[in-house]
Enzyme design. Sequence first.
Site, PDB file in Angstrom:
ATOM      1  CB  SER A 288      -5.044  12.810 -15.494  1.00 43.26           C
ATOM      2  OG  SER A 288      -6.451  12.936 -15.907  1.00 43.26           O
TER       3      SER A 288
ATOM      4  CG  ASP B 232      -1.788   1.076   1.324  1.00 45.80           C
ATOM      5  OD1 ASP B 232      -1.617   2.216   0.660  1.00 45.80           O
ATOM      6  OD2 ASP B 232      -2.499   1.261   2.269  1.00 45.80           O
TER       7      ASP B 232
ATOM      8  CB  ALA C 298      -6.739  18.886  -6.101  1.00 46.00           C
TER       9      ALA C 298
ATOM     10  CG  ASN D  75      -0.243   2.451 -13.315  1.00 40.57           C
ATOM     11  OD1 ASN D  75      -0.617   3.130 -14.298  1.00 40.57           O
ATOM     12  ND2 ASN D  75      -0.569   1.305 -12.814  1.00 40.57           N
ATOM     13  CB  ALA D  76      -0.634   2.653  -7.661  1.00 34.14           C
ATOM     14  N   GLY D  77      -3.358   4.621  -8.845  1.00 31.10           N
ATOM     15  CA  GLY D  77      -4.114   5.727  -8.757  1.00 31.10           C
ATOM     16  C   GLY D  77      -5.387   5.223  -8.277  1.00 31.10           C
ATOM     17  CB  ILE D  78      -7.871   5.763  -5.968  1.00 27.69           C
ATOM     18  CG1 ILE D  78      -9.211   5.452  -5.800  1.00 27.69           C
ATOM     19  CG2 ILE D  78      -7.595   6.936  -5.068  1.00 27.69           C
ATOM     20  CD1 ILE D  78      -9.637   4.889  -4.252  1.00 27.69           C
TER      21      ILE D  78
ATOM     22  CE1 TYR E 149      -7.220  10.363 -11.331  1.00 24.95           C
ATOM     23  CE2 TYR E 149      -7.940  11.806 -12.738  1.00 24.95           C
ATOM     24  CZ  TYR E 149      -7.135  10.705 -12.379  1.00 24.95           C
ATOM     25  OH  TYR E 149      -6.455   9.864 -13.409  1.00 24.95           O
TER      26      TYR E 149
END
Length: 261
Positions: A135, A57, A150, A84-87, A148
């Site tokens: 993004s 995590d 921000a 790369n990990a994102g939410i 997201y």
Amino acid sequence: MTVTLITGAASGLGWAMARHWHAAGHRLVLADIDGQALAGRAAELATSERVLAVTADITRAEDIHRLIESTESHFGRLDLLVNNAGITHRSPAHQTDPAVFRKVMAVDWQGPVELTLAALPLLRASRGSIICIGSMAGWMPVPGRAAYCAAKSALTQFFEVLRLELEPDGIHILMAYPSFLDTPIEHHALGRDGGIARHPRSMVGGMRSAEWMAQLIDDGLRQRRRWLLPEPVSRLGSLLWRIAPALYLRQVRKRFAGELR
């Protein structure tokens, strides 16, 4: 031997990049919070000597240090770090539990920052590269995705400053800015209360595959590009936001009207 560490490697773009670079001969460190899915992905590659799977995590400092220590212990080096990990979330900002904002910022900004800082000694030694998956939402406002936007904006600004500081040491940074990819991130988008958002997402333009994006990222890496903006519609939206912001806002309100309810 190129050693590549990818976060969020068990699905979506992370898994597409893992498959792509595995086929190219990279040694891989696959990191993901979903240990069961990660183990399945590592088994699919079926080359255990070239693949290290670490359940981690990236919002937890102890997991970050364990991930870097495992990488060094197993491979002895690190050449490429892929943040790369994102939410994401889909909810009007004024109706959203602040805990959602904290979670999105922790995964999309704080985690990549702390992981990168922990990896710097290895990257300095290899004069390696860092890839960050940003993004276009970090460049222009998108209704229903305040946190997201921000977080991705903060990611861009932090790593642009880091680029200035690290380029003299030979460390290369590629900022990649995909728009709408066919990945699970939107299926797991948080709603206003922290649960899974139930309403369908709005989008502009077409949806591209994660494999398409993985190939473009690899091309950009080999060309040592600093920025990758693959979608004309996103580039146009970003330009419109800068030169005609009132027009941009009118158009985005129409396109994302469902996000404002």
